[in-house]
Design a protein around this motif. Structure first.
Motif, PDB file in Angstrom:
ATOM      1  N   GLN A  69      -1.190   3.038  11.538  1.00 43.49           N
ATOM      2  CA  GLN A  69      -2.256   2.157  12.018  1.00 43.49           C
ATOM      3  C   GLN A  69      -1.864   0.689  12.122  1.00 43.49           C
ATOM      4  N   SER A  96      -0.606   9.828  10.950  1.00 40.60           N
ATOM      5  CA  SER A  96       0.523   9.454  11.808  1.00 40.60           C
ATOM      6  C   SER A  96       1.794  10.180  11.361  1.00 40.60           C
ATOM      7  N   GLU A 110       5.928  12.175   0.432  1.00 40.76           N
ATOM      8  CA  GLU A 110       4.597  11.574   0.253  1.00 40.76           C
ATOM      9  C   GLU A 110       4.385  11.226  -1.227  1.00 40.76           C
ATOM     10  N   ARG A 116      -5.154   7.936   3.869  1.00 39.29           N
ATOM     11  CA  ARG A 116      -6.478   7.324   3.686  1.00 39.29           C
ATOM     12  C   ARG A 116      -7.610   8.332   3.896  1.00 39.29           C
TER      13      ARG A 116
HETATM   14  C1  LIG Z   1     -12.632   3.664   4.238  1.00 35.44           C
HETATM   15  C2  LIG Z   1     -12.077   4.022   5.585  1.00 35.44           C
HETATM   16  C3  LIG Z   1     -12.918   4.510   6.572  1.00 35.44           C
HETATM   17  C4  LIG Z   1     -12.413   4.841   7.820  1.00 35.44           C
HETATM   18  N1  LIG Z   1     -13.256   5.380   8.743  1.00 35.44           N
HETATM   19  C5  LIG Z   1     -12.743   5.886   9.898  1.00 35.44           C
HETATM   20  C6  LIG Z   1     -13.552   6.712  10.736  1.00 35.44           C
HETATM   21  O1  LIG Z   1     -14.718   6.984  10.420  1.00 35.44           O
HETATM   22  N2  LIG Z   1     -12.989   7.216  11.877  1.00 35.44           N
HETATM   23  C7  LIG Z   1     -11.684   6.941  12.223  1.00 35.44           C
HETATM   24  O2  LIG Z   1     -11.220   7.425  13.265  1.00 35.44           O
HETATM   25  N3  LIG Z   1     -10.894   6.185  11.411  1.00 35.44           N
HETATM   26  C8  LIG Z   1     -11.385   5.675  10.254  1.00 35.44           C
HETATM   27  N4  LIG Z   1     -10.587   4.998   9.388  1.00 35.44           N
HETATM   28  C9  LIG Z   1      -9.199   4.674   9.786  1.00 35.44           C
HETATM   29  C10 LIG Z   1      -8.269   5.860   9.613  1.00 35.44           C
HETATM   30  O3  LIG Z   1      -8.571   6.557   8.450  1.00 35.44           O
HETATM   31  C11 LIG Z   1      -6.833   5.336   9.541  1.00 35.44           C
HETATM   32  O4  LIG Z   1      -6.559   4.521  10.681  1.00 35.44           O
HETATM   33  C12 LIG Z   1      -5.787   6.460   9.504  1.00 35.44           C
HETATM   34  O5  LIG Z   1      -6.149   7.458   8.586  1.00 35.44           O
HETATM   35  C13 LIG Z   1      -4.432   5.836   9.144  1.00 35.44           C
HETATM   36  O6  LIG Z   1      -3.448   6.824   9.124  1.00 35.44           O
HETATM   37  P1  LIG Z   1      -1.931   6.408   8.864  1.00 35.44           P
HETATM   38  O7  LIG Z   1      -1.120   7.643   8.952  1.00 35.44           O
HETATM   39  O8  LIG Z   1      -1.546   5.266   9.723  1.00 35.44           O
HETATM   40  O9  LIG Z   1      -1.906   5.785   7.379  1.00 35.44           O
HETATM   41  P2  LIG Z   1      -2.259   6.384   5.954  1.00 35.44           P
HETATM   42  O10 LIG Z   1      -3.394   7.328   6.036  1.00 35.44           O
HETATM   43  O11 LIG Z   1      -2.410   5.244   5.034  1.00 35.44           O
HETATM   44  O12 LIG Z   1      -0.957   7.224   5.560  1.00 35.44           O
HETATM   45  C14 LIG Z   1       0.174   6.620   4.999  1.00 35.44           C
HETATM   46  C15 LIG Z   1       0.709   7.524   3.896  1.00 35.44           C
HETATM   47  O13 LIG Z   1       1.895   6.944   3.351  1.00 35.44           O
HETATM   48  C16 LIG Z   1       1.905   7.189   1.946  1.00 35.44           C
HETATM   49  N5  LIG Z   1       2.808   6.231   1.309  1.00 35.44           N
HETATM   50  C17 LIG Z   1       2.633   4.886   1.150  1.00 35.44           C
HETATM   51  N6  LIG Z   1       3.718   4.343   0.571  1.00 35.44           N
HETATM   52  C18 LIG Z   1       4.595   5.366   0.361  1.00 35.44           C
HETATM   53  C19 LIG Z   1       5.903   5.433  -0.200  1.00 35.44           C
HETATM   54  N7  LIG Z   1       6.552   4.344  -0.657  1.00 35.44           N
HETATM   55  N8  LIG Z   1       6.502   6.642  -0.297  1.00 35.44           N
HETATM   56  C20 LIG Z   1       5.883   7.773   0.171  1.00 35.44           C
HETATM   57  N9  LIG Z   1       4.637   7.752   0.713  1.00 35.44           N
HETATM   58  C21 LIG Z   1       4.018   6.563   0.819  1.00 35.44           C
HETATM   59  C22 LIG Z   1       0.450   7.023   1.539  1.00 35.44           C
HETATM   60  O14 LIG Z   1       0.196   7.651   0.312  1.00 35.44           O
HETATM   61  C23 LIG Z   1      -0.255   7.703   2.716  1.00 35.44           C
HETATM   62  O15 LIG Z   1      -0.441   9.072   2.479  1.00 35.44           O
HETATM   63  C24 LIG Z   1     -11.036   4.661   8.110  1.00 35.44           C
HETATM   64  C25 LIG Z   1     -10.191   4.176   7.118  1.00 35.44           C
HETATM   65  C26 LIG Z   1     -10.694   3.863   5.868  1.00 35.44           C
HETATM   66  C27 LIG Z   1      -9.762   3.380   4.810  1.00 35.44           C
END
Ligand SMILES: Cc1cc2nc3c(=O)[nH]c(=O)nc-3n(C[C@H](O)[C@H](O)[C@H](O)COP(=O)(O)OP(=O)(O)OC[C@H]3O[C@@H](n4cnc5c(N)ncnc54)[C@H](O)[C@@H]3O)c2cc1C
Length: 491
Positions: A462, A12, A31, A39
C-alpha cells in the motif's frame, strides 16, 4: 527454477507470491505473524471473531479477475453476500439515511434528499464509470517506472474526462447542493487518506464502485479473503514461513545475497518486500542501498492512523446496520486535526461495523460484535488514558444518537492504535492505510516498485503503486510480479 523470497503475507505479498509461482518461480513467503492477512488479520476472543482491519468489500471485479487468472473464482474460497442497504449514515440524533443497493433505489433516495437530483446522480455515476474503467482496468496496472507509460492514445484522448486536476470537493458540488448528499459522496475518499479538497476528482471512481458495483461481505469475515488467497498460493506451490520476521537484507555487490531472520539465512534470486516500504528501506537495508532518505519519507503525506475498539455485546442492537457511519459532527475540524494541524480530534466522526448483523459466526447467539474506528492523524502520542477518553466519547455519542444503550452490555473490549500499528507492522508513524492518494503522490510519483541501487529487490503493497486498499494491494502484487518476470527474462 529461480528462487523468489517475499517479505510479508498481507494481500500484496500473497498476490505477488501467487503470481510469481504461477510464472514458474520457486517462492517462499516470510511473515512476522503466525497467520496471513497482514492488516486484515483476524482474532478470536470469548466467542467473538473480529476482522482487525478492512471491513468494506468493494470492487468485486478486482477479486474476480485475481482468482480467474489462476482458473478459480472467489466462490471457490468464500461466499459473498451483497448488503442491502449498503450502509447507514447518521447525520444527527435519530436522523439517518440508509443507502440502498441498486441505482433505481439510489435515485429515489437522492430525489427525497434533493428534489430532482436523480438526473445529476445518473450523470455523476456515468462519469464515475468511465473513470473506474480507465483507472481500475488500465492505470492501476502500470508499474510507475516511466512517464512514457502514461503516453497512451486512449488515455490522452480521455484525460479531461478523468478530472485529474479538479478536486473531489468542487466536483461533487457542481452536481449537488444538499449537505447530506455531499457527505455521502465525499465519504469514500476517506479510504484514500486525504480530504476531498486534496483528492483528485478522478477518485469519484470510488462512488461508482460504491453505488453501481455494491457493498459485499465475505461470509466468515474479510479474513476469508486472506485465507482463500493463502490456500490458492499453496496450490501453486508457494511455501510459507510464519513467525519469521526478517531482520536484515544482506547484500553482495549491488544484489541482495540473502535475508536474515531471527532463526536463519534465506537465499533468493529475487526479493519482493511487501512489508511497509519505509521499514524495509530504513531498517532492513544497509544505508547506501536505500533509494529514499528519511527526509524524503518525512515529506510524504501519510494516510491517517486509526483508533479502533473491538467490542463484544451481550445483546442484539436494533439501530446499527452491518456498516454505520456517524457523520453528526462537522468533518472540517476533524479533517484539519488529521491533515493540517495533527492532534487528537476534538469531536471526531466515526464508523461502526457490526458484522454479526449479517454473519452468525461473528458472535455467540444473542450477542453482537462491534468494530468502532476513529480516523486520526499519524504520529500522535498514543497511550491507554487517551484511548479510554475516546472510548467514552464514542460510546456516549453512539448511545445518544441512536437512543440505544450499549455501555452496560459490553462483555469484551480491546483497543488498537498507533503503538499497535508500529509494533505489529513496523508502520511508519503508525499509519493505517499507507500513503495518502494526493495528486503529488499518484502513479509515478509514489515510492517506486524498483530499487535502482539493488538489481534484485522490488517493493509492493500500500505504500507503492497503485495505492492503499485491499483491491489496490492485490493489484500491486500482480504489477510487481510482472516486473520481476521481465527482469528475470533479461538474464
Ligand atoms: C483499520 C483498517 C481499516 C481498513 N479498511 C479497509 C476497507 O474497509 N477496505 C479496503 O479495501 N481497505 C481497507 N484498509 C486498507 C487495507 O487493509 C490495506 O491497504 C491492505 O491490507 C494493505 O496490504 P499490504 O499487503 O500492502 O500490507 P500489510 O497488510 O501491512 O502486509 C504487510 C505484511 O508484512 C509483514 N511484515 C512487516 N514487517 C515484516 C518483517 N520485517 N518480516 C516479515 N514480515 C513483516 C506484516 O506482518 C504484514 O503481514 C484498511 C486498513 C486498516 C488498517
Amino acid at each position: 527454477m529461480q528462487k523468489a523470497a517475499v517479505i510479508g503475507a498481507g494481500f500484496s505479498g500473497l498476490s505477488a507470491a501467487t503470481h510469481l509461482a504461477h510464472q514458474g518461480f520457486d517462492v517462499t513467503v516470510y511473515e512476522k505473524h503466525d497467520i496471513p492477512g497482514g492488516r486484515a488479520r483476524k482474532f478470536e476472543a470469548e466467542g467473538f471473531t473480529f476482522d482487525m482491519g478492512p471491513s468494506w468489500y468493494w470492487m468485486p471485479d478486482v477479486f474476480e479477475r485475481y482468482f480467474h487468472t489462476f482458473g478459480k473464482t472467489p466462490a471457490d474460497y468464500y461466499q459473498l453476500k451483497k448488503l442491502d442497504p449498503s450502509y447507514r449514515i447518521f447525520f444527527g440524533k435519530n436522523d439517518f439515511v440508509d443507502v440502498p443497493a441498486g441505482i433505481d433505489a439510489l435515485c429515489k433516495l437522492f430525489d427525497q434528499l434533493e428534489p430532482g437530483s436523480s438526473t445529476a446522480l445518473l450523470k455523476f455515476i456515468d462519469e464515475g464509470k468511465y473513470k473506474y474503467e480507465t483507472g481500475m482496468h488500465d492505470l492501476v496496472y502500470k508499474p510507475g517506472l516511466s512517464v512514457t507509460e502514461l503516453i497512451d492514445f486512449k488515455l490522452m484522448a480521455g484525460v479531461f474526462k478523468l478530472h485529474v486536476f479538479n478536486s473531489m470537493s468542487s466536483y461533487v458540488r457542481t452536481f449537488f447542493k444538499d449537505q447530506r448528499i455531499i457527505k455521502l459522496l465525499e465519504f469514500p475518499v476517506l479510504f484514500l487518506g486525504a480530504t476531498a479538497e486534496n483528492t483528485p476528482a478522478l477518485y469519484s471512481l470510488m462512488n461508482y464502485a460504491d453505488m453501481a458495483l455494491g457493498t459485499w461481505y465475505p461470509m466468515g469475515g474479510m479474513y476469508k479473503i486472506a485465507e482463500g488467497m493463502e490456500a490458492l498460493a499453496k496450490e501453486k506451490g508457494v511455501k510459507f514461513k510464519y513467525n519469521s520476521p526478517i531482520e536484515e537484507i544482506a547484500m553482495a555487490g549491488n544484489k541482495v545475497k540473502c535475508l536474515r531472520s531471527d532463526k536463519d539465512f534465506y537465499h533468493a534470486d529475487y526479493v519482493i518486500a511487501s512489508a511497509d516500504y519505509h521499514h524495509v528501506e530504513q531498517h532492513l537495508l544497509p544505508k547506501k542501498f536505500r533509494r529514499y532518505s528519511e527526509a524524503y519519507w518525512n515529506k510524504r503525506v501519510m494516510a491517517p492512523s486509526s483508533l479502533i475498539f473491538y467490542i463484544g455485546l451481550n445483546k442484539k442492537v436494533k439501530t446499527l446496520l452491518h456498516h454505520t457511519l456517524f457523520f453528526d459532527e462537522d468533518f472540517a475540524l476533524h479533517a484539519k486535526e488529521i491533515y493540517e494541524d495533527p492532534k487528537w480530534p476534538t469531536s471526531p466522526q466515526f464508523y461502526v461495523s457490526c458484522t454479526s448483523q449479517t454473519d452468525d459466526t461473528a458472535a455467540p447467539e444473542g450477542h453482537e460484535n462491534l468494530f468502532i474506528l476513529i480516523p486520526v492523524a499519524p504520529a500522535l502520542h498514543d497511550n491507554e488514558a487517551i484511548r479510554e477518553k475516546y472510548f467514552n466519547l464514542v460510546i456516549n455519542r453512539l448511545e445518544n444518537i441512536t437512543g440505544e444503550s450499549v455501555r452496560e452490555n459490553i462483555v469484551y473490549k480491546r483497543s488498537y492504535a498507533h503503538n499497535d500499528f508500529i509494533s505489529d507492522y513496523h508502520s511508519f508513524k503508525g499509519n493505517a492505510y499507507g500513503l495518502a492518494n494526493t495528486l503529488w503522490q499518484t502513479a509515478n510519483l509514489k515510492p517506486s516498485i524498483a530499487n535502482k541501487k539493488v538489481s534484485n529487490l522490488f517493493y509492493t503493497g500500500q505504500l507503492t503503486v497503485p495505492g492503499p486498499g485491499v483491491p489496490p494491494s492485490i493489484i500491486s502484487g500482480q504489477v510487481v510480479a510482472e516486473q520481476v518476470k521481465k527482469e528475470s527474462m533479461k538474464k
